[in-house]
Design an enzyme around this catalytic site. Structure first.
Site, PDB file in Angstrom:
ATOM      1  N   ASP A 196      50.154  24.697  51.711  1.00 54.31           N
ATOM      2  CA  ASP A 196      50.507  26.099  51.610  1.00 54.31           C
ATOM      3  C   ASP A 196      50.221  26.675  52.978  1.00 54.31           C
ATOM      4  OD1 ASP A 196      51.606  28.168  49.957  1.00 54.31           O
ATOM      5  OD2 ASP A 196      49.696  29.199  50.165  1.00 54.31           O
ATOM      6  N   HIS A 214      49.925  24.648  63.426  1.00 53.06           N
ATOM      7  CA  HIS A 214      48.967  24.713  62.326  1.00 53.06           C
ATOM      8  C   HIS A 214      49.146  23.532  61.380  1.00 53.06           C
ATOM      9  CE1 HIS A 214      52.744  26.425  61.166  1.00 53.06           C
ATOM     10  NE2 HIS A 214      52.391  26.643  59.919  1.00 53.06           N
ATOM     11  N   LYS A 231      59.809  21.000  56.487  1.00 58.19           N
ATOM     12  CA  LYS A 231      58.456  20.469  56.262  1.00 58.19           C
ATOM     13  C   LYS A 231      58.495  18.963  56.045  1.00 58.19           C
ATOM     14  CE  LYS A 231      56.156  24.464  54.149  1.00 58.19           C
ATOM     15  NZ  LYS A 231      55.456  24.932  52.934  1.00 58.19           N
ATOM     16  N   THR A 289      57.308  19.621  48.170  1.00 54.57           N
ATOM     17  CA  THR A 289      58.159  20.660  48.743  1.00 54.57           C
ATOM     18  C   THR A 289      59.610  20.209  48.697  1.00 54.57           C
ATOM     19  OG1 THR A 289      58.540  22.090  50.663  1.00 54.57           O
ATOM     20  CG2 THR A 289      58.002  19.786  51.117  1.00 54.57           C
ATOM     21  N   LYS A 290      60.512  21.189  48.697  1.00 56.26           N
ATOM     22  CA  LYS A 290      61.938  20.908  48.867  1.00 56.26           C
ATOM     23  C   LYS A 290      62.409  21.403  50.224  1.00 56.26           C
ATOM     24  CE  LYS A 290      62.952  21.145  43.920  1.00 56.26           C
ATOM     25  NZ  LYS A 290      63.733  21.806  42.849  1.00 56.26           N
TER      26      LYS A 290
END
Length: 198
Positions: free
Chosen positions: A71, A181, A14, A9-10
């Protein structure tokens, strides 16, 4: 022995959350920003789990390193569980958090809804160059409201309220990791990686 693991990811939010959660494991974390001219994985799966696996495998093969991909997204019951797997690009491929939130509010207004039951879902996949795969998931139930609160977090967090009436954006990173989550999925993944790497 330290193992280099690419976080696929960028998204700086996150990365920050994952870095803190994986503390204590013998891994060196790298993000996609550290690699130039990488093609973009085609997230054409039908579920969070499929897309996470697509990304983890793709970027592991592109970098020659183990990779962790997630995701995740938001399901709003009043919108028939949309935006779902399209959460990051709800307002279009090049959309940002602000555009996505505006579209969400517009759609809720269109169905005359000021709040709805909703949930964040996260699928997390670890893919190693030797073909080893671990997969975990997490769910956080809450309520989406059209009035935001809080300045922390990212994405839909200011509009996602928990049972104690706080929004996700009013929590610290540590508080969020305990109940979110992604925190649930990462906690499960950390246990699997500890058994694999230690």
């Amino acid at each position: 022995m330290m193992k280099t693991v690419v976080i696929a990811t960028k998204n700086k939010g996150k990365i920050k959350e994952l870095l803190e959660e994986f503390t204590g494991l013998p891994i060196k974390v790298r993000s996609l920003d550290e690699f130039s001219d990488l093609p973009t994985a085609k997230e054409n799966g039908d579920s969070f789990a499929e897309n996470a696996l697509i990304k983890a495998k793709f970027y592991s093969q592109q970098t020659g390193m183990a990779c962790i991909a997630d995701d995740s997204g938001l399901e709003i019951d009043a919108l028939n569980k949309r935006p779902g797997i399209y959460s990051a690009r709800f307002a279009g491929e090049a959309s940002d958090d602000q555009a996505n939130n505006h579209k969400m509010i517009d759609e809720l207004n269109n169905v005359h809804c000021v709040e709805s039951s909703a949930r964040y879902k996260c699928a997390l996949v670890f893919y190693d160059v030797n073909g080893k795969i671990f997969q975990t998931e997490g769910i956080c139930e809450g309520t989406i409201k059209i009035v935001p609160s809080g300045v922390n977090g990212f994405g839909y967090d200011p509009y996602f309220y928990l049972s104690d009436k706080k929004s996700m954006a009013q929590l610290s990173i540590r508080e969020k990791q305990i109940i979110s989550h992604r925190g649930e999925a990462v906690c499960k993944m950390k246990k699997l990686l500890a058994g694999y790497l230690l």
